[in-house]
Design a protein around this motif. Structure first.
Motif, PDB file in Angstrom:
ATOM      1  N   UNK A 157       0.784  -1.165   0.154  1.00 52.21           N
ATOM      2  CA  UNK A 157       0.099   0.061  -0.056  1.00 52.21           C
ATOM      3  C   UNK A 157       0.858   1.278  -0.010  1.00 52.21           C
ATOM      4  N   UNK A 158       0.225   2.254  -0.051  1.00 54.25           N
ATOM      5  CA  UNK A 158       1.045   3.806   0.084  1.00 54.25           C
ATOM      6  C   UNK A 158       0.434   4.519   1.127  1.00 54.25           C
ATOM      7  N   UNK A 159       0.956   5.074   2.167  1.00 53.13           N
ATOM      8  CA  UNK A 159       0.581   5.966   3.270  1.00 53.13           C
ATOM      9  C   UNK A 159       1.329   7.191   3.106  1.00 53.13           C
ATOM     10  N   UNK A 160       0.752   8.231   3.182  1.00 52.91           N
ATOM     11  CA  UNK A 160       1.274   9.454   3.341  1.00 52.91           C
ATOM     12  C   UNK A 160       2.508   9.414   2.134  1.00 52.91           C
ATOM     13  N   UNK A 164      -0.335  -4.162  10.842  1.00 50.73           N
ATOM     14  CA  UNK A 164       0.655  -3.158  10.549  1.00 50.73           C
ATOM     15  C   UNK A 164       1.064  -2.754   9.272  1.00 50.73           C
ATOM     16  N   UNK A 165       0.983  -1.731   8.812  1.00 54.35           N
ATOM     17  CA  UNK A 165       1.621  -1.248   7.541  1.00 54.35           C
ATOM     18  C   UNK A 165       3.159  -0.592   7.720  1.00 54.35           C
ATOM     19  N   UNK A 166       4.187  -1.372   7.305  1.00 60.15           N
ATOM     20  CA  UNK A 166       5.322  -1.031   7.500  1.00 60.15           C
ATOM     21  C   UNK A 166       6.266  -0.118   6.359  1.00 60.15           C
ATOM     22  N   UNK A 167       6.976   0.867   6.570  1.00 57.94           N
ATOM     23  CA  UNK A 167       7.353   1.564   5.728  1.00 57.94           C
ATOM     24  C   UNK A 167       8.591   0.688   4.847  1.00 57.94           C
ATOM     25  N   UNK A 170      -4.816   3.662  13.997  1.00 58.11           N
ATOM     26  CA  UNK A 170      -4.001   4.947  14.273  1.00 58.11           C
ATOM     27  C   UNK A 170      -3.049   4.975  13.303  1.00 58.11           C
ATOM     28  N   UNK A 171      -2.724   6.170  12.965  1.00 57.49           N
ATOM     29  CA  UNK A 171      -1.480   6.500  12.075  1.00 57.49           C
ATOM     30  C   UNK A 171      -0.282   6.793  12.849  1.00 57.49           C
ATOM     31  N   UNK A 172       0.818   6.583  12.634  1.00 57.94           N
ATOM     32  CA  UNK A 172       2.130   7.006  13.294  1.00 57.94           C
ATOM     33  C   UNK A 172       2.908   7.483  12.287  1.00 57.94           C
ATOM     34  N   UNK A 173       3.381   8.747  12.687  1.00 56.15           N
ATOM     35  CA  UNK A 173       4.264   9.575  11.790  1.00 56.15           C
ATOM     36  C   UNK A 173       5.327  10.539  12.608  1.00 56.15           C
ATOM     37  N   UNK A 174       6.048  11.255  11.854  1.00 56.15           N
ATOM     38  CA  UNK A 174       7.177  12.281  12.288  1.00 56.15           C
ATOM     39  C   UNK A 174       7.921  11.358  13.356  1.00 56.15           C
ATOM     40  N   UNK A 175       8.245  10.068  12.907  1.00 52.14           N
ATOM     41  CA  UNK A 175       9.279   9.140  13.770  1.00 52.14           C
ATOM     42  C   UNK A 175      10.439  10.115  14.003  1.00 52.14           C
TER      43      UNK A 175
END
Length: 259
Positions: A186-189, A206-209, A228-233
């Protein structure tokens, strides 16, 4: 009489050439098809268990993350917009009754809410106590719109602090239940991802980069527990105490709070 053999042989050579050219074209096209993992971090080639291990390790090692989305549990449904670090956290939490802001720096936890939040708590106290608690109502007027320092021995301290703790939230959210399997890409952000799942998704996903560090970018909790979306790691953010004139140290215990 002229023999037709040369003409037949010519036609056969032409047909053979066409077949060979067609075969070569197919082969070249197949070679030209882009490798789905080309330009990625290579995580997509790993087993589901290996991806899970790498994603959790990346999350643990990161100093900061932003969480946005919903958590659904026995205590209700909460919409989060939180920035978390190893030193604390800040952001907002919306429950079924109200929205409030949280700020934690080390062990100091501050809660900020509007009049509706505190009035609701006072009304709850009235209903359960069998009579109006004027001290709670007075406190509600005093606390609205202020950063209220939550005493560590207050019954709500542990629950509210949990929303600001990176390790606590991530350990619970990133745990998949059942046999771990690989899912779809998939593609997220704008970032390509590979999904891993507990079972067929009933144990969470989990969707992993697939770009850079293999951070988890989205988590869907099993059993309808929210997404939940996780960003700005790893992106640092300021954690500063609120202004003194906007802060109230209520003391021993806050008015009864239902969240």
């Amino acid at each position: 009489m002229t023999s037709s053999a040369p003409a037949v042989r010519a036609r056969r050579r032409t047909a053979l050439a066409v077949v060979l050219c067609a075969g070569l074209t197919v082969a070249l096209t197949a070679c030209a098809e882009e490798d789905p993992d080309k330009g990625t971090n290579g995580v997509g080639k790993l087993t589901a268990a290996q991806i899970d291990k790498k994603a959790r390790a990346a999350a643990d090692a990161s100093d900061a993350v932003r969480l946005t989305g919903k958590l659904v549990g026995k205590g209700g449904t909460y919409t989060l917009n939180m920035q978390l670090s190893v030193d604390g956290g800040t952001g907002s939490v919306t429950s079924e009754q109200s929205t409030f802001e949280l700020l934690r720096i080390g062990d100091e936890l501050f809660l900020k809410a509007d009049a509706g939040f505190w009035s609701h708590d006072a009304d709850d106290a009235e209903g359960t106590a069998g009579g109006g608690d004027e001290s709670d109502r007075a406190a509600a007027d005093k606390l609205q719109g202020k950063y209220v320092k939550v005493p560590e021995d207050d019954p709500t301290y542990k629950q509210l602090r949990g929303f600001t703790e990176k390790k606590t939230l991530l350990d619970g959210m990133l745990t998949l239940h059942g046999k771990i399997n690989k899912g779809d890409r998939d593609t997220i952000g704008g970032v390509r991802t590979v999904q891993i799942m507990g079972g067929k998704g009933e144990g969470g996903a989990l969707d992993v980069s697939l770009k850079g560090t293999p951070y988890p970018l989205r988590v869907a909790r099993g059993g309808g527990g929210g997404t939940v979306t996780l960003a700005d790691w790893g992106e640092a953010f300021a954690l500063e105490p609120p202004p003194e004139d906007d802060t109230v140290d209520y003391g021993g215990q806050l008015p009864k709070s239902s969240g």
